[in-house]
Design a protein around this motif. Sequence first.
Motif, short mmCIF file in Angstrom:
data_model
loop_
_atom_site.label_atom_id
_atom_site.label_comp_id
_atom_site.label_asym_id
_atom_site.label_seq_id
_atom_site.Cartn_x
_atom_site.Cartn_y
_atom_site.Cartn_z
N VAL A 83 0.83 -1.20 0.00
CA VAL A 83 0.00 0.00 0.00
C VAL A 83 0.86 1.26 0.00
O VAL A 83 0.50 2.26 -0.61
N SER A 84 2.01 1.22 0.67
CA SER A 84 2.88 2.39 0.72
C SER A 84 3.26 2.85 -0.70
O SER A 84 3.29 4.05 -0.99
N GLU A 85 3.54 1.90 -1.59
CA GLU A 85 3.89 2.24 -2.96
C GLU A 85 2.67 2.75 -3.73
O GLU A 85 2.79 3.62 -4.60
N TYR A 115 0.30 4.55 -2.52
CA TYR A 115 0.10 5.97 -2.17
C TYR A 115 1.06 6.87 -2.92
O TYR A 115 0.71 8.01 -3.26
N TYR A 128 -0.68 7.28 -6.13
CA TYR A 128 -1.83 8.18 -6.01
C TYR A 128 -1.38 9.64 -5.93
O TYR A 128 -2.03 10.53 -6.51
N ARG A 129 -0.28 9.89 -5.24
CA ARG A 129 0.26 11.26 -5.14
C ARG A 129 0.50 11.84 -6.53
O ARG A 129 0.11 12.97 -6.82
N ASP A 153 -2.82 12.34 -8.54
CA ASP A 153 -3.51 13.56 -8.11
C ASP A 153 -2.83 14.80 -8.68
O ASP A 153 -3.50 15.76 -9.11
N ASN A 207 -12.00 8.09 -3.77
CA ASN A 207 -10.88 7.24 -4.15
C ASN A 207 -10.88 5.91 -3.40
O ASN A 207 -11.48 5.79 -2.32
N VAL A 221 -7.65 3.10 -2.57
CA VAL A 221 -6.23 2.77 -2.68
C VAL A 221 -6.01 1.45 -1.96
O VAL A 221 -6.20 1.37 -0.74
N CYS A 249 0.54 -2.52 -10.51
CA CYS A 249 -0.62 -1.74 -10.10
C CYS A 249 -1.44 -1.35 -11.32
O CYS A 249 -0.99 -1.47 -12.47
#
Length: 356
Positions: free
Chosen positions: A290-292, A294, A297-298, A301, A314, A316, A328
């Motif tokens: 999940v860290s990757e 995000y 997603y950064r 966005d 959203n 994630v 992903c």
Amino acid sequence: MKKLINKVEDVIVEQMQGMAAAHPNLKINLEPKYIVRNEATKKGKVVIISGGGSGHEPMHGGFVGEGMLDAACPGEVFTSPTPDQMYECAKAVENGGGVLFLVKNYTGDVMNFEMAAEMLNSEGIETQNILIDDDVAVKDSLYTAGRRGVGTTVIMEKIVGAAAEAGYNLEECAKLARKVNSRGRSMGMALTSCTVPAAGKPNFEIDEDEIEIGVGIHGEPGRKRIAHTSADEITAILTNAILEDEDYTRDLNEWDIESSGWKKTSLTSESFKSGDKMIAMVNSLGSTPVSELYAVYRKLDEICTEKKISLVRNLVGAYITALDMQGCSVTLVRADEEILKFWDSPVNTPGLRWGK
């Protein structure tokens, strides 16, 4: 191959048994295989059913529950469920409101769901199939005629499931599903292959310094294979492919009640533009942390903000996977008031929960 399995031939049955033990609001049937809600369907409610090959969990069985699917049919790993599975599944939950099958655009799924719909309609159970074909990576693949059905499936199951819960009839649910599909676009990438238990080896070969752009959820090849690069560059490739995708029109094969047969219609998907509001999903294909996601997603966005496109909702996480594939996908669905209303409605499934 290192996996948490006992016997290869028992993988799907044991996973279904574990799901039922962990989630008492679900009930499983093993012959043929399907997953349904534990409570009976409300009289007159449209039942929303989906399914496909196993290996993509939590989709579809993990999305059975209040505010989403009424039932799901798991096939063998990366293999379509059979028409008999879908027929028996629909018969188990239908209660006078008709059946809506949500079908990813893979040749086996399309053919088998159509056969199930024919059987149900022949018995007077009004049934409609809606196709999902949101993958912008390729126009055709080894598995499909036309675009593949991928991440928009999850968003459609949530929105149309909530609409059925709220009392939409079969035609209203089908119309909403068509709208979601026409407004959804996705694209994925793979850092590694995945390993199907029955094969015992990676589904495809990829070098340590390569990545596959536009990969399918079964490991089908995508647009191109490139040298490994940064998260920002990968996100930009996926996002720009989605945002730059042009309008496209395709034929639909839908059941016509009056003629008791299939009829051809067409659906046009309009390209995205400045001012659009989006539901965004950044999805793990199985092994990506999940860290990757995000980090992806950064950048997503940031790109959308530059183009004056708003990400108003959203997801994630891991929602439509490809076993243990590292990679992903990005999905964008253009939202309006109706779509957001049903997106925000309560949902209670193993894979998605919010609201009451």
